[in-house]
Write a protein that holds these residues in place. Structure first.
Motif, PDB file in Angstrom:
ATOM      1  N   SER A  95     -55.489  31.113  70.035  1.00  0.00           N
ATOM      2  CA  SER A  95     -54.030  31.078  69.992  1.00  0.00           C
ATOM      3  C   SER A  95     -53.465  31.433  71.366  1.00  0.00           C
ATOM      4  CB  SER A  95     -53.513  32.064  68.946  1.00  0.00           C
ATOM      5  OG  SER A  95     -52.100  32.079  68.930  1.00  0.00           O
ATOM      6  N   GLN A  96     -52.597  30.546  71.846  1.00  0.00           N
ATOM      7  CA  GLN A  96     -51.965  30.769  73.145  1.00  0.00           C
ATOM      8  C   GLN A  96     -50.473  30.477  73.030  1.00  0.00           C
ATOM      9  OE1 GLN A  96     -54.323  27.993  75.513  1.00  0.00           O
ATOM     10  NE2 GLN A  96     -55.461  29.700  76.405  1.00  0.00           N
ATOM     11  N   CYS A  97     -49.728  30.902  74.044  1.00  0.00           N
ATOM     12  CA  CYS A  97     -48.283  30.661  73.996  1.00  0.00           C
ATOM     13  C   CYS A  97     -47.975  29.166  74.095  1.00  0.00           C
ATOM     14  CB  CYS A  97     -47.586  31.419  75.125  1.00  0.00           C
ATOM     15  SG  CYS A  97     -48.133  30.922  76.787  1.00  0.00           S
ATOM     16  N   CYS A  98     -48.810  28.432  74.814  1.00  0.00           N
ATOM     17  CA  CYS A  98     -48.633  26.988  74.946  1.00  0.00           C
ATOM     18  C   CYS A  98     -49.759  26.294  74.196  1.00  0.00           C
ATOM     19  CB  CYS A  98     -48.630  26.560  76.416  1.00  0.00           C
ATOM     20  SG  CYS A  98     -47.352  27.362  77.396  1.00  0.00           S
ATOM     21  N   GLN A  99     -49.589  26.110  72.900  1.00  0.00           N
ATOM     22  CA  GLN A  99     -50.650  25.575  72.062  1.00  0.00           C
ATOM     23  C   GLN A  99     -50.943  24.109  72.341  1.00  0.00           C
ATOM     24  OE1 GLN A  99     -52.836  26.638  69.895  1.00  0.00           O
ATOM     25  NE2 GLN A  99     -52.255  28.749  70.234  1.00  0.00           N
ATOM     26  N   ARG A 100     -49.902  23.336  72.508  1.00  0.00           N
ATOM     27  CA  ARG A 100     -50.079  21.897  72.515  1.00  0.00           C
ATOM     28  C   ARG A 100     -50.793  21.414  73.774  1.00  0.00           C
ATOM     29  NH1 ARG A 100     -45.247  17.535  71.325  1.00  0.00           N
ATOM     30  NH2 ARG A 100     -46.547  15.667  71.325  1.00  0.00           N
ATOM     31  N   ALA A 101     -51.867  20.682  73.580  1.00  0.00           N
ATOM     32  CA  ALA A 101     -52.618  20.132  74.700  1.00  0.00           C
ATOM     33  C   ALA A 101     -52.421  18.621  74.771  1.00  0.00           C
ATOM     34  CB  ALA A 101     -54.095  20.473  74.565  1.00  0.00           C
ATOM     35  N   VAL A 102     -52.616  17.959  73.658  1.00  0.00           N
ATOM     36  CA  VAL A 102     -52.486  16.512  73.548  1.00  0.00           C
ATOM     37  C   VAL A 102     -53.189  15.813  74.711  1.00  0.00           C
ATOM     38  CG1 VAL A 102     -50.923  14.619  72.994  1.00  0.00           C
ATOM     39  CG2 VAL A 102     -50.223  16.944  72.544  1.00  0.00           C
ATOM     40  N   ARG A 103     -54.458  16.147  74.882  1.00  0.00           N
ATOM     41  CA  ARG A 103     -55.262  15.445  75.869  1.00  0.00           C
ATOM     42  C   ARG A 103     -55.632  14.082  75.309  1.00  0.00           C
ATOM     43  NH1 ARG A 103     -58.924  20.702  76.610  1.00  0.00           N
ATOM     44  NH2 ARG A 103     -58.605  20.621  74.370  1.00  0.00           N
ATOM     45  N   ASN A 104     -55.617  13.105  76.151  1.00  0.00           N
ATOM     46  CA  ASN A 104     -55.764  11.747  75.654  1.00  0.00           C
ATOM     47  C   ASN A 104     -56.758  10.965  76.500  1.00  0.00           C
ATOM     48  OD1 ASN A 104     -55.389   9.422  74.226  1.00  0.00           O
ATOM     49  ND2 ASN A 104     -53.540   8.813  75.337  1.00  0.00           N
ATOM     50  N   ARG A 105     -57.869  10.567  75.864  1.00  0.00           N
ATOM     51  CA  ARG A 105     -58.826   9.681  76.512  1.00  0.00           C
ATOM     52  C   ARG A 105     -59.004   8.480  75.585  1.00  0.00           C
ATOM     53  NH1 ARG A 105     -64.101  12.344  79.004  1.00  0.00           N
ATOM     54  NH2 ARG A 105     -64.247  10.163  79.669  1.00  0.00           N
ATOM     55  N   PRO A 106     -58.172   7.471  75.739  1.00  0.00           N
ATOM     56  CA  PRO A 106     -58.214   6.322  74.828  1.00  0.00           C
ATOM     57  C   PRO A 106     -59.589   5.670  74.738  1.00  0.00           C
ATOM     58  CG  PRO A 106     -56.294   6.221  76.261  1.00  0.00           C
ATOM     59  CD  PRO A 106     -57.155   7.322  76.779  1.00  0.00           C
ATOM     60  N   GLU A 107     -60.355   5.744  75.817  1.00  0.00           N
ATOM     61  CA  GLU A 107     -61.658   5.093  75.810  1.00  0.00           C
ATOM     62  C   GLU A 107     -62.645   5.758  74.853  1.00  0.00           C
ATOM     63  OE1 GLU A 107     -61.915   8.170  79.174  1.00  0.00           O
ATOM     64  OE2 GLU A 107     -60.423   6.881  78.196  1.00  0.00           O
TER      65      GLU A 107
END
Length: 286
Positions: free
Chosen positions: A227-239
């Motif tokens: 748990s962190q203050c900035c939870q959202r990462a939304v890393r995206n590697r479409p491949e």
């Protein structure tokens, strides 16, 4: 008027290969990878492989009856002359998706695979292989993880916050009469670690209970995040995302609270690190 050439009598090899029952026996002697490639030989080979229940069992496309003795080499919780309580890990999935099948027990959440680990899959560095694996009709997505298959996937989500760990658990039921497939594991794990900045995942496979009415192993996908203050990462590697329609997600699992492994504690249960899996190096290496 042209001279017609009499047709040559079929050879013994031609007669054998053109007889579905005999071709099936020959194909069953192949290893799983060779059996998959044999589908490309001809439409006749493809038809025999597709329509044969025994071959579909061996390819992990169709659930194997628990009484089947298709696999002469089996793993059982205890030595027994019967194969009815045995199960086998899909060798092709273990080869191509090693992140999901750890040969050693990790010592903490931080020893488990992460988002970056997906880029280390054996086929991930090759553009040509990625294209093959991520196409919508890729066969690995509908492959069962084990034979006999588990009928549902357990999902346990644990959060570490301020020195404490709390968790919830839920289930994902397999569709129809099928079992847990690789698509279920891959889609849920990738979506989870893509969303949470500091996160990891791992698969546990458990020997079936000693009850004579249950033969299938249990499969649990462990998900962990900090748990962190900035939870959202939304890393995206479409491949690395399959182009197939994804029906499994960690955000659609109905979780219940757990405490010391039990559900229904009345609040997110406090948990301690433990890793309980019956996967061994022998099973993974085939």
């Amino acid at each position: 008027m042209g001279i017609s050439t009499p047709a040559l009598p079929p050879t013994a090899q031609t007669r054998v290969l053109s007889t579905p029952e005999l071709l099936e026996i020959i194909l069953l002697a192949l290893d799983t990878r060779s059996l998959l490639l044999a589908q490309r030989i001809s439409t006749h080979f493809l038809a025999v492989i597709t329509l044969s229940p025994r071959i579909q069992h061996k390819l992990f496309f169709r659930p194997r009856p628990v009484s089947s003795k298709l696999f002469p080499h089996h793993i059982s919780p205890s030595p027994s002359p019967s194969t009815e309580t045995s199960w086998i890990l899909n060798p092709l999935l273990a080869l191509h998706f090693p992140l999901f099948f750890l040969p050693k027990h990790p010592s903490s959440w931080y020893d488990l695979p992460t988002y970056d680990s997906f880029g280390l899959l054996p086929w991930a560095e090759s553009e040509e292989l990625r294209e093959r694996f991520m196409r919508p009709e890729a066969s690995w997505r509908r492959m069962l993880v084990t034979q006999p298959p588990s009928t549902r996937l357990g999902v346990v989500k644990t959060v570490s916050s301020r020195g404490r760990e709390r968790g919830v658990a839920g289930w994902v039921e397999a569709e129809g009469d099928r079992g847990v497939t690789m698509a279920m594991l891959y889609d849920i794990a990738l979506a989870f670690v893509s969303w949470h900045r500091v996160s990891s995942f791992g698969t546990q496979v458990h020997n079936p209970p000693s009850s004579p009415s249950k033969f299938s192993p249990g499969i649990t996908l462990q998900l962990h995040y900090v748990s962190q203050c900035c939870q959202r990462a939304v890393r995206n590697r479409p491949e690395l995302e399959s182009r197939a329609e994804r029906t499994y997600s960690p955000f659609t699992v109905e979780f219940k609270n757990v405490e010391k492994g039990d559900a229904g504690s009345g609040g997110e249960g406090e948990r301690k690190w433990e890793w309980d899996s019956d996967l061994t190096a022998e099973m993974i290496d085939g």
